[in-house]
Design a protein around this motif. Structure first.
Motif, PDB file in Angstrom:
ATOM      1  N   GLY A 429       0.836  -1.195   0.000  1.00 27.78           N
ATOM      2  CA  GLY A 429       0.000   0.000   0.000  1.00 27.78           C
ATOM      3  C   GLY A 429       0.868   1.240   0.000  1.00 27.78           C
ATOM      4  O   GLY A 429       2.031   1.206  -0.437  1.00 27.78           O
ATOM      5  N   LYS A 430       0.299   2.329   0.471  1.00 25.52           N
ATOM      6  CA  LYS A 430       1.004   3.612   0.456  1.00 25.52           C
ATOM      7  C   LYS A 430       1.056   4.198   1.857  1.00 25.52           C
ATOM      8  O   LYS A 430       0.039   4.259   2.555  1.00 25.52           O
ATOM      9  CB  LYS A 430       0.308   4.593  -0.494  1.00 25.52           C
ATOM     10  CG  LYS A 430       1.044   5.924  -0.648  1.00 25.52           C
ATOM     11  CD  LYS A 430       0.359   6.812  -1.678  1.00 25.52           C
ATOM     12  CE  LYS A 430       1.100   8.126  -1.858  1.00 25.52           C
ATOM     13  NZ  LYS A 430       0.451   8.999  -2.862  1.00 25.52           N
ATOM     14  N   LEU A 431       2.237   4.618   2.271  1.00 20.48           N
ATOM     15  CA  LEU A 431       2.458   5.262   3.569  1.00 20.48           C
ATOM     16  C   LEU A 431       2.866   6.715   3.308  1.00 20.48           C
ATOM     17  O   LEU A 431       3.791   6.974   2.536  1.00 20.48           O
ATOM     18  CB  LEU A 431       3.556   4.533   4.348  1.00 20.48           C
ATOM     19  CG  LEU A 431       4.061   5.200   5.632  1.00 20.48           C
ATOM     20  CD1 LEU A 431       2.968   5.228   6.683  1.00 20.48           C
ATOM     21  CD2 LEU A 431       5.294   4.476   6.166  1.00 20.48           C
ATOM     22  N   THR A 432       2.161   7.651   3.936  1.00 21.40           N
ATOM     23  CA  THR A 432       2.428   9.074   3.729  1.00 21.40           C
ATOM     24  C   THR A 432       2.774   9.733   5.054  1.00 21.40           C
ATOM     25  O   THR A 432       2.050   9.568   6.042  1.00 21.40           O
ATOM     26  CB  THR A 432       1.206   9.783   3.111  1.00 21.40           C
ATOM     27  OG1 THR A 432       0.824   9.117   1.906  1.00 21.40           O
ATOM     28  CG2 THR A 432       1.525  11.239   2.810  1.00 21.40           C
ATOM     29  N   VAL A 461       0.953  10.675  10.026  1.00 17.76           N
ATOM     30  CA  VAL A 461       1.312   9.408   9.389  1.00 17.76           C
ATOM     31  C   VAL A 461       0.026   8.734   8.925  1.00 17.76           C
ATOM     32  O   VAL A 461      -0.849   8.425   9.748  1.00 17.76           O
ATOM     33  CB  VAL A 461       2.086   8.488  10.356  1.00 17.76           C
ATOM     34  CG1 VAL A 461       2.413   7.166   9.683  1.00 17.76           C
ATOM     35  CG2 VAL A 461       3.358   9.172  10.835  1.00 17.76           C
ATOM     36  N   SER A 462      -0.109   8.514   7.606  1.00 20.90           N
ATOM     37  CA  SER A 462      -1.334   7.936   7.038  1.00 20.90           C
ATOM     38  C   SER A 462      -0.988   6.679   6.258  1.00 20.90           C
ATOM     39  O   SER A 462       0.094   6.568   5.669  1.00 20.90           O
ATOM     40  CB  SER A 462      -2.026   8.939   6.106  1.00 20.90           C
ATOM     41  OG  SER A 462      -2.310  10.141   6.774  1.00 20.90           O
ATOM     42  N   ASP A 463      -1.926   5.722   6.235  1.00 23.52           N
ATOM     43  CA  ASP A 463      -1.743   4.504   5.450  1.00 23.52           C
ATOM     44  C   ASP A 463      -3.034   4.160   4.730  1.00 23.52           C
ATOM     45  O   ASP A 463      -4.095   4.715   5.011  1.00 23.52           O
ATOM     46  CB  ASP A 463      -1.291   3.341   6.333  1.00 23.52           C
ATOM     47  CG  ASP A 463      -2.328   2.929   7.364  1.00 23.52           C
ATOM     48  OD1 ASP A 463      -3.422   2.467   6.973  1.00 23.52           O
ATOM     49  OD2 ASP A 463      -2.058   3.059   8.579  1.00 23.52           O
ATOM     50  N   SER A 512      -9.847   6.943  11.635  1.00 21.37           N
ATOM     51  CA  SER A 512      -9.807   5.686  10.896  1.00 21.37           C
ATOM     52  C   SER A 512     -11.201   5.097  10.769  1.00 21.37           C
ATOM     53  O   SER A 512     -12.101   5.393  11.571  1.00 21.37           O
ATOM     54  CB  SER A 512      -8.888   4.678  11.621  1.00 21.37           C
ATOM     55  OG  SER A 512      -8.807   3.474  10.889  1.00 21.37           O
ATOM     56  N   GLU A 513     -11.388   4.259   9.731  1.00 16.28           N
ATOM     57  CA  GLU A 513     -12.588   3.468   9.540  1.00 16.28           C
ATOM     58  C   GLU A 513     -12.175   2.115   8.992  1.00 16.28           C
ATOM     59  O   GLU A 513     -11.101   1.974   8.380  1.00 16.28           O
ATOM     60  CB  GLU A 513     -13.556   4.157   8.559  1.00 16.28           C
ATOM     61  CG  GLU A 513     -14.127   5.475   9.059  1.00 16.28           C
ATOM     62  CD  GLU A 513     -15.088   6.097   8.063  1.00 16.28           C
ATOM     63  OE1 GLU A 513     -15.449   5.403   7.092  1.00 16.28           O
ATOM     64  OE2 GLU A 513     -15.463   7.261   8.246  1.00 16.28           O
ATOM     65  N   THR A 518      -5.877   4.464   7.905  1.00 17.27           N
ATOM     66  CA  THR A 518      -5.749   5.114   9.214  1.00 17.27           C
ATOM     67  C   THR A 518      -4.844   6.335   9.087  1.00 17.27           C
ATOM     68  O   THR A 518      -3.851   6.301   8.361  1.00 17.27           O
ATOM     69  CB  THR A 518      -5.166   4.139  10.255  1.00 17.27           C
ATOM     70  OG1 THR A 518      -6.032   3.019  10.399  1.00 17.27           O
ATOM     71  CG2 THR A 518      -4.998   4.819  11.606  1.00 17.27           C
ATOM     72  N   THR A 519      -5.203   7.386   9.800  1.00 17.76           N
ATOM     73  CA  THR A 519      -4.362   8.585   9.902  1.00 17.76           C
ATOM     74  C   THR A 519      -4.149   8.894  11.378  1.00 17.76           C
ATOM     75  O   THR A 519      -5.115   8.995  12.136  1.00 17.76           O
ATOM     76  CB  THR A 519      -5.028   9.791   9.215  1.00 17.76           C
ATOM     77  OG1 THR A 519      -5.148   9.529   7.817  1.00 17.76           O
ATOM     78  CG2 THR A 519      -4.186  11.053   9.417  1.00 17.76           C
TER      79      THR A 519
END
Length: 671
Positions: A429-432, A461-463, A512-513, A518-519
């Motif tokens: 996935g993507k981590l920001t 930090v978001s994923d 998050s949901e 999640t952020t």
């Protein structure tokens, strides 16, 4: 009759007076009857309004009784699950019998209100589900499955249902309170209307009396001066009687009004007393529930600590036994075992540091930090830790403020969040990682009581991973709580980040949901000083440890003999001349006897004289002596509000030889 009236004028007046009096009198009587009926109708309406007002009070009291019964069931069940004692089932059984009864009474009271009936229908379903969970927990405990009962409570399903029940009851109370205000206002309006009608009736009666007097006066004038005096006297008497009657009526009305005010005041005082008692009972019940939850949390915490420490101690003890057996016959295997023991001890030290971070008792050394530079410097470490399956993107804000934070702890927090994000994206996935300047206003602070309004540096930090359910978010900062598989996580990562951020004066928020990623946002305090953020050079943790300069003397003060022996050996291996003392008094004696002592390396927590007191006394004897503190834990000797006192040099136990070598050299060189 006036002297100027002629017999002809007298004859014209006499027939008119009775006819006019009869007509006017009839009209006044009809008006009095109409007013009397209006007064009666107003009083009837007041009785109806008072009845609705009483019903609203009863609904409010009934909701309190229902919630109290439901809390008794929950409190009794948890007490039984924790202790296994039958006496805790008494409030459970009593509440179990009372809940349906109170719910049925409440449904009967609000049957005229469709909205309230709908709320109670949902409440009935929620209560049925909650009672079923409570019965299930009792059943598991009785069958000997105490662990299953504990897991059922820890799942949080019961708390979600109980919170929903409280929300529904709170909504019913708000609706009834609004109705109470409306009905009280209507009752007051009807009361004022009734009082005005009564006053109008009295005025009308007085008017009739006055009209009668005027009629008699007119008749007297028509019949001559001789009768006029008698009529006037009679009129005066009747006027006095009317005044007395009016005074009595006014006094009676005043008494009635005072009685009504007193009765209403008593009703309000009674209602206020009931509500105060309800608040006290609710606070008492909530305090009991919170205490039980604390006991559950302590049990979970101690169990997690015992589990992890036992694993680490097993590694250390087993490896050291292998070293003792193989040190001569198989040195290579002995070296591997020693390395395993060292790794086990290092993991135990990390666990202790995480626990101190969670409890907000770790000593922090905050400094001005450029978060953009820190995140950029961690890129290589993050890519090697996260792996190639996860795409890492950094979005760094221009003109970012500096933050006042402990740099190693912030790096560790970001690394923890990134590792959690990676674990939430098993298929990639993507981590920001983002940075921003942020201002939290008074409205945000009002909705989040754990943070003060002000300016912060935001690290986000978001994923794009699996996300978190609301019940998981609620418990995510609890120590040893984890949704990962056994062996995949300790459950201390987020709790450590939470403790560090809160101890630093910051704020942390999770958004998050399920299946939506999640952020996690870290709000770090802005630094307002003028100092520049400095670079931290990497610690020299290799073979080339910094050595002592010729003639340098270190005084080691430690009350634990084994710890003192290890520290002195480590320092002697580095080339230092070492003096050692087991307490503060002995240390001061050695300082007096020896002309050259360059550094005092002292424990803080010692019997008798603490390390801080020793340092103060040592500086009086030798102003140029350097002080280096150490301890495994201290609340306020050299740490205040979680931050090291300015100018204080400190190394936390346990420390490695490399860390000690670097720290001692740094203190002696004044870096």
């Amino acid at each position: 009759m006036d002297e100027m009236d002629t017999p002809e004028q007298e004859r014209r007046w006499l027939p008119r007076i009775p006819n006019f009096a009869l007509i006017a009198g009839g009209i006044l009587i009809l008006a009095a009857l109409a007013l009397g009926l209006a007064v009666s109708d107003a009083r009837s309406q007041r009785k109806v309004a008072a009845g609705w007002e009483r019903q609203t009070f009863e609904v409010l009291i009934e909701t309190r009784d229902l919630l109290s019964a439901l809390q008794n069931v929950e409190t009794g069940q948890r007490g039984y699950l924790l202790t296994g004692e039958q006496r805790y089932l008494e409030p459970y059984n009593a509440g179990l019998a009372a809940v349906p009864r109170e719910l049925k009474r409440l449904q009967f009271m609000v049957q005229d209100n469709p909205a309230q009936r709908a709320s109670l229908s949902r409440l009935s379903d929620v209560i049925d589900q909650r009672l079923e969970l409570l019965r299930w927990g009792i059943s598991l405990k009785r069958s000997g499955d105490g662990e299953g009962a504990t897991q059922l409570v820890a799942s949080g399903r019961g708390k979600v249902l109980m919170d929903e029940a409280r929300i529904i009851l709170a909504g019913i109370n708000r609706t009834e309170t609004a109705l109470l205000g409306e009905r009280t206002a209507e009752n007051d309006r009807l009361s004022r209307q009734s009082d005005l009608l009564v006053v109008g009736l009295l005025v009308l009666i007085l008017g009739m009396a006055g009209f009668g007097i005027l009629t008699l006066v007119a008749a007297a004038r028509a019949h001559g001066k001789a009768e006029l005096l008698e009529v006037e006297q009679a009129a005066a008497q009747r006027l006095r009687e009317a005044d007395a009657a009016a005074a009595r009526s006014a006094a009676l009305l005043n008494e009635q009004l005072e009685a009504k005010v007193a009765a209403r005041t008593q009703e309000l005082e009674t209602a206020l007393g009931v509500l105060r008692k309800e608040v006290e009972e609710r606070e008492s019940a909530e305090a009991q529930v919170r205490q039980m939850q604390k006991i559950e949390s302590i049990g979970q915490l101690t169990g997690g600590i015992a589990h992890d420490f036992n694993n680490m101690l097993a590694v250390v003890l087993g490896s050291l036994e292998i070293v003792k057996r193989r040190i001569h016959s198989d040195p290579e295997r002995a070296i591997i075992a020693a390395e395993n023991a060292e790794e086990g001890a290092r993991r135990a030290a990390t666990l202790t540091a995480r626990l101190l971070a969670f409890s907000r008792q770790q000593p922090l050394a905050p400094e001005p930090v450029d978060a953009n530079k820190l995140v950029s410097g961690m890129s290589e470490l993050l890519r090697s830790t996260i792996g190639e399956q996860v795409e890492i993107e950094t979005v760094l804000a221009g003109g970012l403020w500096k933050t006042h934070i402990d740099t190693p702890q912030l790096e560790n927090a970001i690394l923890n969040l990134c590792v959690n994000a990676r674990d939430a994206m098993p298929e990639g996935g993507k981590l920001t990682i983002e940075t921003h300047n942020c201002h939290l206003d008074e409205n945000y602070a009002a909705n989040n009581p754990d943070v003060d309004a002000g300016e912060f540096v935001l690290v986000c930090v978001s994923d794009t991973g699996t996300g978190m359910a609301p019940d998981v978010i609620e418990r995510s900062f609890d120590p040893f709580y984890t949704t990962k598989e056994v062996g995949k996580g300790t459950g201390l990562g987020l709790s450590q980040v939470y403790g560090f951020v809160k101890q630093s004066g910051g704020h942390i928020k999770i958004y998050s949901e399920d299946n939506e990623g999640t952020t996690i946002k870290l709000y770090l305090p802005r630094y307002f000083g003028s100092a520049k953020a400095g670079d931290r050079s990497a610690s020299n943790d290799g073979e080339n440890w910094p050595q002592a300069k010729p003639g340098e003397v270190v005084l080691v003060v430690e009350d634990e003999d084994q710890v003192r022996n290890v520290s002195t050996e480590q320092l002697r291996d580095l080339g230092y001349n070492v003096l050692e003392a087991s307490d503060g008094a002995a240390a001061l004696a050695l300082l007096t006897e020896n002309e050259q002592v360059d550094l005092i390396f002292t424990d803080i927590v010692m019997p008798g004289m603490t390390g801080r007191v020793l340092a103060d006394e040592a500086v009086k004897l030798r102003a140029d002596v350097k002080i280096l503190y150490t301890t495994g834990y201290t609340r306020n000797a050299v740490v205040h509000n979680g931050v090291l006192d300015p100018g204080t040099e400190f190394i936390a136990k346990p420390y490695t030889g490399a860390a000690l070598a670097n720290k001692v050299r740094s203190v002696l060189d004044g870096k």
